[in-house]
Structure formats: C-alpha cells, structure tokens
Design an enzyme around this catalytic site. Structure first.
Site, PDB file in Angstrom:
ATOM      1  N   ASP A 142     -20.754  -2.893  -2.372  1.00  0.00           N
ATOM      2  CA  ASP A 142     -21.925  -2.305  -3.031  1.00  0.00           C
ATOM      3  C   ASP A 142     -21.574  -1.394  -4.201  1.00  0.00           C
ATOM      4  OD1 ASP A 142     -20.754  -0.186  -1.415  1.00  0.00           O
ATOM      5  OD2 ASP A 142     -22.609   0.930  -1.783  1.00  0.00           O
ATOM      6  N   ASP A 146      -8.224  -0.518  -1.353  1.00  0.00           N
ATOM      7  CA  ASP A 146      -7.914  -0.060  -2.713  1.00  0.00           C
ATOM      8  C   ASP A 146      -6.819   0.995  -2.622  1.00  0.00           C
ATOM      9  OD1 ASP A 146      -7.824   0.805  -5.288  1.00  0.00           O
ATOM     10  OD2 ASP A 146      -9.936   1.259  -5.498  1.00  0.00           O
ATOM     11  N   LYS A 180      -6.413  -4.799  -3.435  1.00  0.00           N
ATOM     12  CA  LYS A 180      -6.067  -4.497  -4.832  1.00  0.00           C
ATOM     13  C   LYS A 180      -4.558  -4.518  -4.973  1.00  0.00           C
ATOM     14  CE  LYS A 180      -9.890  -3.162  -7.156  1.00  0.00           C
ATOM     15  NZ  LYS A 180     -10.270  -3.558  -8.520  1.00  0.00           N
TER      16      LYS A 180
HETATM   17  C1  PRP Z   1     -15.228   1.045   0.582  1.00  0.00           C
HETATM   18  C2  PRP Z   1     -14.724  -0.236   1.217  1.00  0.00           C
HETATM   19  C3  PRP Z   1     -13.498   0.200   1.987  1.00  0.00           C
HETATM   20  C4  PRP Z   1     -12.975   1.361   1.167  1.00  0.00           C
HETATM   21  C5  PRP Z   1     -11.769   0.923   0.368  1.00  0.00           C
HETATM   22  O1  PRP Z   1     -15.994   1.746   1.516  1.00  0.00           O
HETATM   23  O2  PRP Z   1     -15.705  -0.806   2.051  1.00  0.00           O
HETATM   24  O3  PRP Z   1     -13.823   0.642   3.288  1.00  0.00           O
HETATM   25  O4  PRP Z   1     -14.037   1.780   0.298  1.00  0.00           O
HETATM   26  O5  PRP Z   1     -11.263   1.953  -0.427  1.00  0.00           O
HETATM   27  P1  PRP Z   1      -9.899   2.719  -0.130  1.00  0.00           P
HETATM   28  O6  PRP Z   1      -8.839   1.699   0.190  1.00  0.00           O
HETATM   29  O7  PRP Z   1      -9.644   3.411  -1.441  1.00  0.00           O
HETATM   30  O8  PRP Z   1     -10.131   3.683   1.004  1.00  0.00           O
HETATM   31  P2  PRP Z   1     -17.130   2.809   1.106  1.00  0.00           P
HETATM   32  O9  PRP Z   1     -16.618   4.200   1.287  1.00  0.00           O
HETATM   33  O10 PRP Z   1     -17.666   2.459  -0.253  1.00  0.00           O
HETATM   34  O11 PRP Z   1     -18.229   2.570   2.219  1.00  0.00           O
HETATM   35  P3  PRP Z   1     -19.006   1.204   2.569  1.00  0.00           P
HETATM   36  O12 PRP Z   1     -18.058   0.358   3.376  1.00  0.00           O
HETATM   37  O13 PRP Z   1     -20.184   1.665   3.361  1.00  0.00           O
HETATM   38  O14 PRP Z   1     -19.403   0.524   1.270  1.00  0.00           O
END
Ligand code: PRP
Length: 188
Positions: free
Chosen positions: A164, A106, A134
C-alpha cells in the site's frame, strides 16, 4: 485508483507472473517442510494476499496465523521502529516450525523484529519468506537471511497485491510502481 492519469500505478510484475512465482515458492516450501506441519505466520497487513495464495500452493499439511507488524504507518518512510501486535499465543508457537511470511523485505527491520519476538515463544525453528526482497538493501549488511523469496523487488515505490501507500492500492491484482511524478511518495 489514482486521481491523476499521469500518477496511475504502472505494472511491474503482472498477476500471471506473480502467480507463477508464488506457485514455485509453495512447491519449495512443501518439499522442505513435508511432515513438519509448518505454521505460516503472516505479517499483517501487507502479506494477506500473498499468504492466501501461498498456502494454496503448499500441498502438504500446514497451518496459518497472523502477526501485526507496522513500521510505515500512514507515511511513506519507515519510522525506524516496528510496532508488533496481535501475537499468537505462546502455546500455539512452542515447538512449531514457524515460517514468517511478509510481502516485502526492505531494511529488514520488520523481519528482525518478528524473529526476535517469535523466538521468545520457543518455536522448533524459524524460517523466513518474502514475496519481494530489495536487492542491495540494508538487510544484507545485518546478515538477515531470507530463506524463500519469489522475486527481487523492482525499483521504486511498490504498491498492489497487498502493498500500500497509506492503505491505498492493496487491492490491485498486479504489483505496480508509482511513477516519479506522484509527489505524495518517496522511494522505499
Ligand atoms: C511494510 C511491509 C513489510 C515492511 C518492510 O509494512 O509490509 O512488513 O514494511 O520494510 P522493512 O524491511 O524496511 O521493515 P508496513 O509497515 O508498511 O505495514 P503494512 O504491512 O500494514 O503495509
């Protein structure tokens, strides 16, 4: 599952389509990394289902390890910092062709933090792979390159297939979006 019927997640990419996208990606990686025995490094927790399917679509030798990266915690908005934990040992990574595997990119903060961390372990190369990216998100402005992506991420707050909301919905087989009337989430 959701407690209110109007808040039930809605399917955006179903299990069949996910499977075909992951198979495509696995074939690409196999072609690019034949004879390099890549080390696929999955970012927990979100990548666990994607990575499990992806490695079975790579029909050349490869290895798997994990790294813990979290920026959302129990909330729905990125905290703006990435906590990294459970790193593979330096000797496991030094000289290896590493592919960082995440469920979604993202802002790109997580991928950048992973790249910076793994680079210090002296790998031969670092590739990046995500199930979903994204489009038009901040990661582009920072010049972050995603080498392998299965899908452009649909709009909305996505759950299922490993993704999640506060640890819920990871077990859904389809990639879903939470409807706007679910007051517990904001867009990511
Ligand atoms: C989520 C997803 C990615 C990250 C993407 O992880 O799994 O690792 O966010 O977002 P970004 O590009 O803005 O950094 P999260 O912190 O929710 O942990 P999880 O993997 O345990 O769900």
């Amino acid at each position: 599952m959701a407690t209110r019927s109007e808040s039930a997640p809605r399917v955006r990419i179903d299990a069949g389509e996910l499977s075909r996208g992951v198979a495509r990606l696995g074939a690409e990686i196999a072609a690019d990394y034949a004879d390099r025995n890549p080390l696929l490094l999955g970012a927990l927790k979100g990548s666990f289902i994607f990575l499990a399917d992806l490695v079975r679509a790579i029909d050349v030798p490869c290895e798997v390890d994990f790294i813990m990266a979290a920026s959302y915690g129990a909330g729905t908005v990125s905290r703006g910092s990435v906590d990294i934990d459970h790193l593979p040992s330096g000797s496991a990574v030094a000289g290896r062709h590493v592919i960082l595997v995440d469920d979604i990119v993202d802002t790109g903060r997580t991928q950048r933090a992973l790249i910076d961390t793994v680079r210090k372990l002296d790998p031969a190369s670092i590739g990046t792979c995500a199930l979903l990216v994204k489009n038009g998100s901040a990661h582009k402005r920072s010049g972050l390159r995603i080498d392998y992506r299965a899908f452009d991420a649909p709009e909305g707050f996505l759950v299922g297939y490993g993704l999640d909301l506060a640890e819920r919905y990871r077990n859904l087989s389809d990639l879903c979006v939470l409807p706007d009337d679910d007051e517990t989430h904001v867009k990511r």
